[in-house]
Design an enzyme around this catalytic site. Structure first.
Site, mmCIF file in Angstrom:
data_model
loop_
_atom_site.group_PDB
_atom_site.id
_atom_site.type_symbol
_atom_site.label_atom_id
_atom_site.label_comp_id
_atom_site.label_asym_id
_atom_site.label_seq_id
_atom_site.Cartn_x
_atom_site.Cartn_y
_atom_site.Cartn_z
ATOM 1 N N HIS A 69 0.668 -1.277 -0.006
ATOM 2 C CA HIS A 69 0.142 -0.478 0.189
ATOM 3 C C HIS A 69 0.545 1.576 0.074
ATOM 4 C CE1 HIS A 69 -2.196 3.122 2.332
ATOM 5 N NE2 HIS A 69 -3.670 2.453 1.109
ATOM 6 N N GLU A 72 2.461 1.673 -2.506
ATOM 7 C CA GLU A 72 1.343 2.491 -4.190
ATOM 8 C C GLU A 72 1.323 3.979 -4.561
ATOM 9 O OE1 GLU A 72 -2.871 3.665 -3.715
ATOM 10 O OE2 GLU A 72 -3.094 1.629 -3.087
ATOM 11 N N HIS A 73 0.707 4.567 -2.601
ATOM 12 C CA HIS A 73 1.281 5.927 -2.536
ATOM 13 C C HIS A 73 2.466 6.075 -3.036
ATOM 14 C CE1 HIS A 73 -1.911 6.986 0.703
ATOM 15 N NE2 HIS A 73 -2.132 5.640 0.304
ATOM 16 N N GLU A 144 -4.192 7.588 7.316
ATOM 17 C CA GLU A 144 -5.667 6.944 6.834
ATOM 18 C C GLU A 144 -5.951 5.946 7.569
ATOM 19 O OE1 GLU A 144 -5.598 4.440 2.068
ATOM 20 O OE2 GLU A 144 -4.741 6.179 2.544
#
Length: 428
Positions: A69, A72-73, A144
């Site tokens: 994740h 991905e960012h 997040e």
């Protein structure tokens, strides 16, 4: 360029596929007359891939939870700026997501498709990680993570997975924890990128009113050759029993939400077959349809509401479970009724009339996929990584039978392999 044409004449559908010499699996699905175009570029790398080994390495590499994740960012930012800003200039709507088993980058648009596709292929192949920009992202992702921790719908699912699974990393939150991401460095990000963003581990799906030959030529110009890598993904042994049969947590909400899961016993790393997928989809439609006695009882006793009650097949490498979810004033009573009905159909089976009704409904729902460019692209990507054929599902569905479904019920539904997760109001 010599792509393979894959057609299904009874459906009147076709797409083109080729394994590019650079390693990338490319799927182009022309949809004449459609105004919207969609592209998705994915890698077979998700949150469950936290331990792996290349063929030329002696030992496994373990990475912090949440790194897929995090990666991905970070890919959206490179030396040329932010990819979202570039997409905005072409008018494309872009996004990305990380799941338990894959990471995907996508966009949709009605014009400037080729320019947008160039942007997609450029930034995913151009990682740029520095100590400064990795540190800057850490605070954003920490926020997040905290946001998801405050989401009852997400919390009830993660709690269920921790109840169902003892060892499998699917029980770990996709984004990791604030502690785990604190250990992510540019060096670790580059190691994961160079391993899993190798083009031999990726697939591109393009759907819309496009010239397939032109698409293959465009992609060919943008790919950088990758040497094949043999990746061994480590998954621990997962026993058939569940970790806990019940888990509950209080939240600042008005009504309780629940997830009731039934765990299927799979071998380590095993993927279910297309036939299993079809049988499960028919079974879940039957159990949540207004014609089912279980559904009628739950509704008549006001234990569920129509808008929230649903069921899904949650599966991937080494894990498979059937999950019922929704709001309920009495989650434990709702679970009891579902489990009692499960025991009933394990004994009596599902009659052929109910099966045929559910089968036709699943067939109609599946046919609707062909009217959505985004649905086609995402399912193509799923099938690319699971090793299944796109049209294979429809063929198996057409030939499915109540006898085959009833044979697999005991593998799918066992009350002693079930767990109930509840998120309830603070004052309950």
């Amino acid at each position: 360029m010599n792509p393979k044409r894959i057609s299904h004449y009874s459906l009147g559908e076709e797409y083109f596929y080729m394994k590019h010499p650079a390693g990338l699996d490319i799927y182009v699905y022309p949809k004449k007359g459609y105004s919207s175009k969609y592209a998705i570029l994915g890698t077979n790398f998700g949150s469950i891939n936290n331990k792996f080994k290349l063929k030329n390495k002696e030992s496994y590499t373990e990475v912090p939870d949440g790194i897929a994740h995090y990666l991905e960012h970070k890919l959206f930012e490179n030396k040329n700026g932010d990819a979202f800003e570039l997409f905005a200039k072409t008018g494309a709507s872009a996004n990305a997501y990380t799941s338990f088993e894959k990471t995907a980058y996508l966009f949709s648009c009605t014009e400037n498709f080729e320019n947008s596709l160039n942007i997609l292929l450029d930034f995913v192949q151009s990682p740029y990680f520095t100590k400064e920009n990795v540190e800057k992202e850490r605070g954003i992702i920490a926020q997040e993570i905290k946001m998801y921790q405050d989401s009852p719908d997400w919390k009830v699912l993660i709690n269920l997975l921790n109840a169902l699974y003892i060892n499998h990393p699917v029980k770990i939150d996709i984004a990791g924890s604030v502690e785990s991401i604190s250990r992510i460095t540019p060096e670790i990000l580059y190691e994961c990128y160079n391993t899993f963003y190798n083009l031999h581990n990726m697939a591109l799906c393009i759907v819309g009113d496009v010239d397939y030959e032109k698409m293959f030529e465009l992609v060919d110009k943008k790919l950088t050759y990758s040497n094949p890598l043999e990746i061994t993904r480590f998954f621990p042994f997962e026993p058939p029993e569940v970790a806990n049969s019940f888990v509950s947590e209080a939240f600042d909400i008005q009504a309780s939400v629940f997830n009731l899961g039934f765990k299927e016993n799979l071998k380590t790393g095993q993927r279910i077959s297309t036939e299993d997928s079809v049988n499960t989809d028919i079974l879940l439609y039957y159990l949540t349809s207004p014609s089912c006695d279980m559904y009628k009882e739950l509704l008549s006793k006001e234990l569920i509401n129509i808008s929230s009650f649903s069921a899904q097949h949650f599966e991937g490498p080494g894990y498979s479970s059937l999950i019922f979810s929704g709001e309920s004033s009495q989650p434990e009573k709702t679970s009891e009724i579902i489990q009692n009905y499960v025991q009933k159909i394990l004994t009596s089976g599902i009659d052929s009339k109910s099966f045929e009704r559910a089968k036709k409904a699943v067939y109609g729902k599946s046919m609707s996929v062909f009217n959505s460019v985004s649905s086609i692209a995402n399912i193509l990507l799923d099938f690319a990584f699971s090793g299944k054929g796109f049209f294979e599902y429809m063929d198996v569905l057409e030939n499915s039978s109540s006898e085959n479904l009833n044979k697999c019920l005991k593998e799918k539904l066992q009350n002693d392999r079930s767990a109930l997760s509840v998120v309830k109001p603070n004052d309950v």
